[in-house]
Design an enzyme around this catalytic site. Structure first.
Site, PDB file in Angstrom:
ATOM      1  N   CYS A   1       0.840  -1.206   0.000  1.00  0.00           N
ATOM      2  CA  CYS A   1       0.000   0.000   0.000  1.00  0.00           C
ATOM      3  C   CYS A   1       0.876   1.257   0.000  1.00  0.00           C
ATOM      4  O   CYS A   1       1.605   1.496  -0.960  1.00  0.00           O
ATOM      5  CB  CYS A   1      -0.992  -0.044   1.159  1.00  0.00           C
ATOM      6  SG  CYS A   1      -2.302   1.203   1.026  1.00  0.00           S
TER       7      CYS A   1
ATOM      8  N   HIS B   1      -3.837  -4.844  -0.065  1.00  0.00           N
ATOM      9  CA  HIS B   1      -3.431  -5.393   1.234  1.00  0.00           C
ATOM     10  C   HIS B   1      -3.525  -6.918   1.180  1.00  0.00           C
ATOM     11  O   HIS B   1      -4.603  -7.470   1.365  1.00  0.00           O
ATOM     12  CB  HIS B   1      -4.343  -4.856   2.341  1.00  0.00           C
ATOM     13  CG  HIS B   1      -4.105  -3.419   2.655  1.00  0.00           C
ATOM     14  ND1 HIS B   1      -3.111  -3.003   3.505  1.00  0.00           N
ATOM     15  CD2 HIS B   1      -4.705  -2.303   2.203  1.00  0.00           C
ATOM     16  CE1 HIS B   1      -3.119  -1.691   3.579  1.00  0.00           C
ATOM     17  NE2 HIS B   1      -4.082  -1.227   2.789  1.00  0.00           N
TER      18      HIS B   1
ATOM     19  N   GLU C   1      -2.644  -8.978   3.355  1.00  0.00           N
ATOM     20  CA  GLU C   1      -3.030  -9.491   4.675  1.00  0.00           C
ATOM     21  C   GLU C   1      -4.536  -9.406   4.902  1.00  0.00           C
ATOM     22  O   GLU C   1      -5.063 -10.016   5.832  1.00  0.00           O
ATOM     23  CB  GLU C   1      -2.263  -8.740   5.773  1.00  0.00           C
ATOM     24  CG  GLU C   1      -2.742  -7.346   6.091  1.00  0.00           C
ATOM     25  CD  GLU C   1      -2.320  -6.260   5.104  1.00  0.00           C
ATOM     26  OE1 GLU C   1      -2.640  -5.088   5.359  1.00  0.00           O
ATOM     27  OE2 GLU C   1      -1.684  -6.565   4.065  1.00  0.00           O
TER      28      GLU C   1
END
Length: 194
Positions: free
Chosen positions: A77, A175, A177
């Site tokens: 990001c 992202h 994650e």
């Protein structure tokens, strides 16, 4: 394997650490240059504003270290955006790893872009086993235009770089994650890079 997540005050660090742990690895949060240099893999996260994040990197003297790392490095990001030449956000210079300037989305689309979008044009070992048009999770108001170092694209009013690569440096606008199984696969691919 020693995995270091660069801790320079950017948000989102714990969720990346947990994502790495879900894959069966442990990760260290650190701003220690020696620890970062000794890592097998370095993750450069970021949630926040570009000019203040660059200020923190300068204060910790990491702005000189990061572009000279030789192991695989993954910017996430804002981390990816800071690896570019410049950003319109706060009109700040970046680390100059990727030869592209980060710009703001036009007023024709709602910013920030928040939520799921598709990635395509996948061109890297980072996306091994990931199919075209998989969904990934994004939150951003600025983007890197498509350039020579683009390895994946997404579309939000304009086609833009969803991921970049130059040598051992990788960057993803999304992202991983927070991107479910696809994100976990991309993180695993990063850890598996030769």
């Amino acid at each position: 394997m020693k995995i270091v997540i660069i801790n320079y005050g950017a948000g989102n660090i714990q969720s990346i650490k947990f994502a790495i742990e879900r894959l069966g690895y442990s990760a260290i949060l650190s701003d220690d240059p020696n620890e970062i240099k000794e890592a097998d893999r370095v993750i450069f996260p970021g949630v926040g504003e570009a000019s203040s994040a660059m200020k923190k990197l300068r204060e910790t003297r990491l702005q000189d270290l990061i572009p000279n790392l030789s192991q695989p490095v993954l910017g996430i990001c804002l981390g990816m955006q800071l690896m570019c030449n410049r950003s319109e956000e706060g009109n700040t210079s970046g680390l100059g790893i990727f030869d592209v300037d980060v710009v703001r989305f036009s007023k024709n689309v709602k910013v920030p872009q928040i939520g799921w979008n598709q990635i395509q044009g996948l061109k890297s070992e980072l996306f091994r086993g990931v199919t075209e048009k998989e969904h990934i999770y994004l939150v951003h108001s600025y983007y890197a235009p498509i350039c020579n170092e683009t390895i994946a694209t997404s579309e939000y009013g304009v086609d833009y770089s969803a991921a970049l690569q130059k040598d051992n440096f990788y960057g993803v606008q999304f992202h991983p994650e927070k991107s479910s199984e696809v994100g976990a696969k991309i993180l695993q691919n990063f850890l598996d890079l030769k």
